[in-house]
Write a protein that holds these residues in place. Structure first.
Motif, PDB file in Angstrom:
ATOM      1  N   HIS A  38       0.831  -1.212   0.000  1.00 21.25           N
ATOM      2  CA  HIS A  38       0.000   0.000   0.000  1.00 21.25           C
ATOM      3  C   HIS A  38       0.861   1.256   0.000  1.00 21.25           C
ATOM      4  N   LYS A  39       1.942   1.233   0.761  1.00 23.46           N
ATOM      5  CA  LYS A  39       2.798   2.423   0.838  1.00 23.46           C
ATOM      6  C   LYS A  39       3.444   2.710  -0.520  1.00 23.46           C
ATOM      7  N   TRP A  40       3.887   1.678  -1.220  1.00 27.40           N
ATOM      8  CA  TRP A  40       4.489   1.913  -2.535  1.00 27.40           C
ATOM      9  C   TRP A  40       3.465   2.517  -3.491  1.00 27.40           C
ATOM     10  N   ARG A  41       2.225   2.058  -3.395  1.00 23.42           N
ATOM     11  CA  ARG A  41       1.180   2.600  -4.272  1.00 23.42           C
ATOM     12  C   ARG A  41       0.839   4.045  -3.891  1.00 23.42           C
ATOM     13  N   ILE A  42       0.919   4.367  -2.622  1.00 27.55           N
ATOM     14  CA  ILE A  42       0.726   5.760  -2.197  1.00 27.55           C
ATOM     15  C   ILE A  42       1.823   6.636  -2.784  1.00 27.55           C
TER      16      ILE A  42
ATOM     17  N   LEU B 281       1.192   9.830  -5.224  1.00 29.39           N
ATOM     18  CA  LEU B 281       1.685  11.169  -4.911  1.00 29.39           C
ATOM     19  C   LEU B 281       2.565  11.710  -6.037  1.00 29.39           C
ATOM     20  N   GLN B 282       3.416  10.851  -6.567  1.00 31.21           N
ATOM     21  CA  GLN B 282       4.281  11.287  -7.663  1.00 31.21           C
ATOM     22  C   GLN B 282       3.448  11.798  -8.837  1.00 31.21           C
ATOM     23  N   LEU B 283       2.352  11.089  -9.141  1.00 32.62           N
ATOM     24  CA  LEU B 283       1.510  11.460 -10.274  1.00 32.62           C
ATOM     25  C   LEU B 283       0.467  12.511  -9.920  1.00 32.62           C
ATOM     26  N   GLY B 284       0.273  12.757  -8.629  1.00 31.83           N
ATOM     27  CA  GLY B 284      -0.717  13.747  -8.213  1.00 31.83           C
ATOM     28  C   GLY B 284      -2.147  13.255  -8.243  1.00 31.83           C
TER      29      GLY B 284
ATOM     30  N   ALA C  29      -6.501   8.453  -5.452  1.00 31.31           N
ATOM     31  CA  ALA C  29      -5.852   7.162  -5.231  1.00 31.31           C
ATOM     32  C   ALA C  29      -5.096   7.156  -3.906  1.00 31.31           C
ATOM     33  N   VAL C  30      -4.470   8.288  -3.562  1.00 31.62           N
ATOM     34  CA  VAL C  30      -3.787   8.394  -2.269  1.00 31.62           C
ATOM     35  C   VAL C  30      -4.768   8.139  -1.134  1.00 31.62           C
ATOM     36  N   ASP C  31      -5.919   8.792  -1.196  1.00 34.19           N
ATOM     37  CA  ASP C  31      -6.912   8.631  -0.130  1.00 34.19           C
ATOM     38  C   ASP C  31      -7.427   7.197  -0.055  1.00 34.19           C
ATOM     39  N   GLY C  32      -7.592   6.555  -1.196  1.00 31.60           N
ATOM     40  CA  GLY C  32      -8.051   5.167  -1.193  1.00 31.60           C
ATOM     41  C   GLY C  32      -7.058   4.231  -0.536  1.00 31.60           C
ATOM     42  N   GLU C  33      -5.771   4.411  -0.842  1.00 26.83           N
ATOM     43  CA  GLU C  33      -4.744   3.557  -0.237  1.00 26.83           C
ATOM     44  C   GLU C  33      -4.597   3.851   1.252  1.00 26.83           C
ATOM     45  N   LEU C  34      -4.720   5.120   1.631  1.00 28.58           N
ATOM     46  CA  LEU C  34      -4.653   5.463   3.059  1.00 28.58           C
ATOM     47  C   LEU C  34      -5.768   4.765   3.829  1.00 28.58           C
ATOM     48  N   ALA C  35      -6.948   4.682   3.223  1.00 27.76           N
ATOM     49  CA  ALA C  35      -8.061   3.991   3.884  1.00 27.76           C
ATOM     50  C   ALA C  35      -7.741   2.517   4.075  1.00 27.76           C
TER      51      ALA C  35
ATOM     52  N   ALA D 119      -3.458  19.596  -6.821  1.00 32.13           N
ATOM     53  CA  ALA D 119      -3.289  18.523  -5.841  1.00 32.13           C
ATOM     54  C   ALA D 119      -3.845  18.895  -4.472  1.00 32.13           C
ATOM     55  N   GLY D 120      -4.322  20.113  -4.301  1.00 32.49           N
ATOM     56  CA  GLY D 120      -4.800  20.548  -2.992  1.00 32.49           C
ATOM     57  C   GLY D 120      -3.686  20.811  -2.006  1.00 32.49           C
ATOM     58  N   ALA D 121      -2.469  21.054  -2.532  1.00 33.48           N
ATOM     59  CA  ALA D 121      -1.302  21.294  -1.673  1.00 33.48           C
ATOM     60  C   ALA D 121      -1.185  22.794  -1.416  1.00 33.48           C
ATOM     61  N   ARG D 122      -1.965  23.297  -0.488  1.00 39.26           N
ATOM     62  CA  ARG D 122      -2.039  24.745  -0.280  1.00 39.26           C
ATOM     63  C   ARG D 122      -0.727  25.363   0.187  1.00 39.26           C
ATOM     64  N   PRO D 123       0.031  24.716   1.096  1.00 44.67           N
ATOM     65  CA  PRO D 123       1.323  25.329   1.460  1.00 44.67           C
ATOM     66  C   PRO D 123       2.271  25.442   0.274  1.00 44.67           C
ATOM     67  N   ALA D 124       2.233  24.474  -0.644  1.00 41.38           N
ATOM     68  CA  ALA D 124       3.090  24.542  -1.824  1.00 41.38           C
ATOM     69  C   ALA D 124       2.683  25.696  -2.725  1.00 41.38           C
ATOM     70  N   VAL D 125       1.380  25.983  -2.803  1.00 42.57           N
ATOM     71  CA  VAL D 125       0.921  27.139  -3.579  1.00 42.57           C
ATOM     72  C   VAL D 125       1.516  28.419  -3.002  1.00 42.57           C
ATOM     73  N   VAL D 126       1.510  28.533  -1.680  1.00 42.08           N
ATOM     74  CA  VAL D 126       2.098  29.717  -1.025  1.00 42.08           C
ATOM     75  C   VAL D 126       3.567  29.849  -1.392  1.00 42.08           C
ATOM     76  N   GLN D 127       4.308  28.740  -1.309  1.00 46.91           N
ATOM     77  CA  GLN D 127       5.744  28.808  -1.569  1.00 46.91           C
ATOM     78  C   GLN D 127       6.034  29.110  -3.036  1.00 46.91           C
TER      79      GLN D 127
END
Length: 948
Positions: free
Chosen positions: A574-578, A582-585, A589-595, A802-810
């Protein structure tokens, strides 16, 4: 020397214990450890405390013993007897395909759940005596239970000599109660209560001095004082042993002989075993045991008819020490033979049988017999998930075989068993040393199977020096394991070699070997080989693998883990798939694997899976700017690391790594503590650790220390494997490159990252921003303004998607800085034309980006970027005012032209003549190189942009 007598003193301690019982019945359980020297009255205090417990409240007793052959978890066996769901003798599944840590934790949680269930609704008291002799697995079980009982109705009372919290209990959530000696008045109270003549004045002083206030010694002295004659003065154990000898001297010879046999058999003895050893009928033995009990040497064991125990270990030690060595050895041999019949069907007796043979063996045959039983005891301990005890028994077998003069093959086979047991117990260096010894012996006698087995004992350990030895052992095994039927073993050896080389930085060769291992494993279809090969393949520069291949490997690992009962293998899948998602954004799929990981953690309750679940969710929450939720998850992971994962120092280090990465994003180090620096200092010098050691002082404002650390690692950055094995290494180098203006390293990193695009990565520690942010920052260091602007613009788009708000700020902050810097550089004369218009446009965009970064940074809680954006915005405004070539009155006129006012309207507004206004307009057109009023309006609108 009666076992029971008057109970004096200990009023405060007794009140504490009784209060703890009442609290547990009310729902506030606890673990309370009673400590003190031998004979100080620990057991008697506990007996008095539980004497008033209502019949509805079960009181379960267990006791550890000082016998080398004692089975693992002995202190718990009587406690858990007949308790549903808590069978310590159950085969937990210790085969090669079983996840050992998962099995151990399932056992621990099953026992805990059974005790908590037993405690409802009236409560439960568990007494564990002599914990200083308990095995490590027993203490780990108690440590786990200690974390669960505060919200239950369970009270656990443990007694121990010396430290209140021996071994693995150190730091456990438990209360301590340390007993000291009785005072002189309390000694006098005891003597008077038992009827000792003249129990006052000098007699009490003498008794207090001779007993040292120790109740056990005091009882012995009082008993002797009630008989004719007085023993010679002595102190401590010597006094007691003298009194024991005196007591035994008054017993019939056959009773003395039976007590001697009992001292050899153990602290607890069974009438049937004593009958077998002595050749005496059981009824006769029972009568002799009763006589020893009346003399105060033995006492009954509650709830087990026919069993007796010595009133104290010191008493047994005294009896045993008085036996002639030859007689002791003979009695041990007779005891071993008597126990062997039971041991043939009951593996719990294997340890005691081995222990007796070892202490009684005088010839090679007996020693080999001891070794066989010790190995059987080790197998039983492994099935009970008692890995430390399995190791202990194998060491006994090793000692016996060495004394028996065993050959190379037999010794190598045992060493492989020992190395595997030590690895399961977490003793990696010892396991590797024994694996090397086994390899040398096995190679010398042509045992290729043992050479391979030795090479596979230690794996996935990155401590300095270990990977190199593992690689060497694997290569030796590959050289001799050849021919038909060896594909599965060769696949495992290739995977082992690849993983070890990857840990040591030989990435290119490791990559080739892992691919070969996976192909061979998949062709032969062996599940264990496939699991090993998949893990090795993912360890060897996973970012270089095609995402589709990594997704396939992750899916394979999940399926294999589920099929073979290895939850950690499922977790890795599961971690490898996460990581790929993440790499592909692909955040869905990230949320599904986290579940899936959360469900796995809930189902297994395995600490390591729960820890990874918390770590993964913390990193993704931080990526999305939910810093409070991320910190709460990180704190929970840290608490788990300090408790159930305390033996894995890297687990706590990951929580510190999270805080360091968080500070890089937010600029806030308020949650740092001294432990972070100590963790970094003590960690193995892997690339990510070296980079973190330089970042740590940099973020604390210790620039000189950071520069020194950076200088140490800078030369390694371009070496093969340094920047590619861990996602965080190249991106964590970026702030160091910026801080020290290192253009050479910036160029290398830019090329490295440009070849490996990603939206994010590093799940489980801290999810990174898109690679475009780092490329933009590196381009800025290199003075490549246009490239920096392009990458920052793309970073804003990618991070927002990707919903990465801190990255948008940076990214917005980086864009603003790049555009602002370019405007200053390009305008160096008073001539203003199209270049100036372009510059003003850039500055306007820069101001907008800086203002947005400031506002969003404030909302998210990013004080560092928000402050930088605010400072940049203030500079842009000041620069705009400083660069304006117009006079104050000309600027007023130009602004009113931009507002579409006519010359007459402007004259009326400023109280000027119309002719004067016309003169100002002509001057504005000349100074700005403009053609008409429309261009004036356009220019002024652009100039206002930096004002936000």
């Amino acid at each position: 020397m009666a076992h029971r007598g008057p109970f004096v003193g200990r009023a405060a301690e007794l009140a504490d214990l009784r209060e703890a019982v009442a609290d547990a019945r009310a729902g506030s359980g606890a673990v309370l450890l009673v400590a003190g020297p031998a004979g100080i009255g620990k057991t008697r205090l506990v007996e008095e405390a539980v004497a008033g417990v209502p019949d509805a409240v079960p009181v379960r007793w267990g006791r550890a013993v000082d016998d080398p052959g004692a089975p693992p978890l002995w202190v718990w066996r009587r406690v858990l007897q007949d308790l549903p769901g808590a069978d310590v003798a159950a085969d937990a599944g210790a085969g090669a395909g079983t996840d050992q840590e998962a099995a151990r934790f399932r056992f621990v949680t099953a026992v805990t759940d059974a005790l908590l269930t037993e405690a409802d609704p009236e409560g439960l008291v568990v007494v564990l005596e002599d914990l200083h002799w308990a095995d490590g697995t027993s203490l780990r079980l108690l440590r786990h239970l200690a974390g669960e009982v505060p919200r239950s109705r369970v009270l656990v009372v443990g007694t121990s000599r010396g430290s209140p919290a021996p071994g693995p209990l150190a730091g456990a959530p438990a209360r301590s109660l340390v007993l000291g000696p009785l005072s002189e008045p309390q000694v006098g109270e005891y003597l008077a209560a038992v009827g000792v003549p003249a129990a006052s004045g000098p007699a009490v002083q003498v008794a207090h001095r001779r007993s040292g206030g120790n109740p056990l010694y005091l009882r012995a002295l009082a008993r002797q004082a009630l008989r004719p004659g007085r023993p010679p003065a002595a102190d401590g154990d010597g006094e007691l042993r003298h009194l024991v000898r005196t007591t035994l001297a008054g017993l019939p010879a056959e009773v003395r002989e039976l007590v001697a046999v009992a001292a050899v058999v153990g602290e607890e003895v069974d009438a049937g075993v004593l009958a077998a050893v002595t050749g005496t009928p059981v009824p006769v033995v029972t009568g002799q045991l009763d006589a020893a009990g009346r003399a105060g040497v033995l006492t009954t064991v509650p709830g087990t008819p026919g069993r007796r125990r010595f009133v104290h270990a010191v008493v047994r030690d005294g009896v045993y020490a008085d036996l002639a060595p030859g007689l002791r050895e003979e009695l041990h041999r007779r005891t071993a033979r008597a126990l062997e019949d039971a041991g043939a069907t009951d593996l719990l007796t294997a340890g005691p049988v081995a222990g007796h043979w070892l202490r009684g063996a005088t010839d090679p045959g007996s020693l080999r017999r001891a070794a066989r039983w010790a190995r059987r005891a080790s197998a039983a301990a492994t099935r009970s998930i008692a890995f430390d005890e399995a190791t202990r028994f194998l060491r006994l077998a090793q000692e016996a075989l060495a004394r028996a003069g065993a050959g190379a093959g037999e010794t190598a086979e045992l060493l492989v068993e020992l190395a595997a047991a030590e690895f399961r117990a977490g003793r990696f260096a010892q396991a590797l040393r024994h694996a090397e010894e086994a390899t040398d012996l096995a190679a010398g006698c042509g045992r290729a199977d043992l050479v391979a087995a030795a090479a596979l004992t230690v794996h996935d350990v990155a401590s300095p020096g270990i990977p190199a030895v593992v690689a060497r052992l694997s290569e030796r095994a590959l050289a001799v394991v050849t021919g038909p039927g060896t594909d599965a073993v060769r696949a495992r050896l290739l995977a082992q070699l690849a993983a070890a080389l990857a840990e040591d930085g030989a990435v290119h060769r490791a990559d080739e070997l892992s691919a070969e291992a996976l192909g061979l494993a998949e062709r032969c279809g062996d599940p264990t080989a496939t699991v090993d090969a998949v893990r090795a393949r993912m360890k060897c520069a996973p970012d270089d693998l095609d995402p589709a291949e990594r997704l396939r490997l992750g899916r394979t690992a999940v399926a294999l883990g589920q099929a073979t009962g290895q939850p950690l293998v499922t977790l890795w899948g599961h971690k490898w798939r996460i990581d790929v998602a993440l790499q592909l954004g692909t955040m869905a799929a990230v949320d599904g694997e986290l579940a899936q990981v959360a469900a796995l953690a809930e189902a297994t309750r395995l600490p390591l899976v729960r820890w990874h679940d918390l770590r993964l969710r913390a990193s993704v929450e931080a990526l999305r700017g939910r810093f409070d939720a991320a910190l709460e998850l990180n704190d929970r992971a840290s608490e788990l690391a300090r408790g159930d994962l305390v033996e894995d120092r890297s687990a706590l280090g990951m929580s510190h790594a999270f805080l360091l990465q968080l500070a890089l994003v937010t600029g806030d180090t308020a949650r740092w503590d001294d432990d972070m620096g100590r963790t970094l200092a003590g960690a193995p010098p892997s690339p990510i650790v070296q980079v973190s050691r330089a970042l740590h002082p940099l973020l604390l404002g210790q620039r000189e220390a950071a520069a020194a650390r950076y200088a140490e690692l800078r030369g390694q950055v371009a070496e093969p494997g340094f920047a590619s094995m861990v996602h965080g290494v190249p991106i964590d180098l970026v702030p160091l490159v910026e801080a020290f203006g290192d253009r050479e390293t910036a160029a290398f990193l830019l090329g490295h990252l440009a070849e490996r695009p990603f939206v994010s990565g590093g799940a489980g520690i801290y999810c990174s921003e898109p690679c475009d942010l780092y490329l933009g920052r590196l381009a800025a260091v290199l003075g490549r303004r246009d490239d920096a602007v392009r990458w920052f613009r793309r970073g804003v788009e990618v991070a927002a998607a990707a919903g990465a708000r801190p990255a948008v700020v940076q990214c917005r902050l980086g864009l603003a800085a790049a555009l602002a810097g370019s405007g200053t550089d390009r305008v160096s004369t008073d001539r203003v034309g199209t270049d100036r218009v372009g510059t003003d446009r850039d500055l306007g965009v820069a101001a907008t980006a800086a203002r947005q970064a400031l506002e969003e940074g404030d909302r998210l809680g990013m004080p560092g970027p928000a402050a930088a954006a605010g400072a940049l915005l203030a500079r842009l405004r000041a620069d705009a005012r400083a660069r304006d070539p117009l006079t104050g009155r000309e600027a007023e006129v130009a602004d009113l032209v931009a507002a579409a006012l006519t010359n007459r309207q402007i004259a009326d507004r400023l109280v000027l003549s119309e002719r004067t206004v016309e003169s100002h307009v002509r001057s504005v057109l000349a100074k700005l190189g403009l053609a008409n009023r429309t261009e004036i309006a356009t220019s002024r609108l652009r100039r206002r942009a930096p004002e936000g």
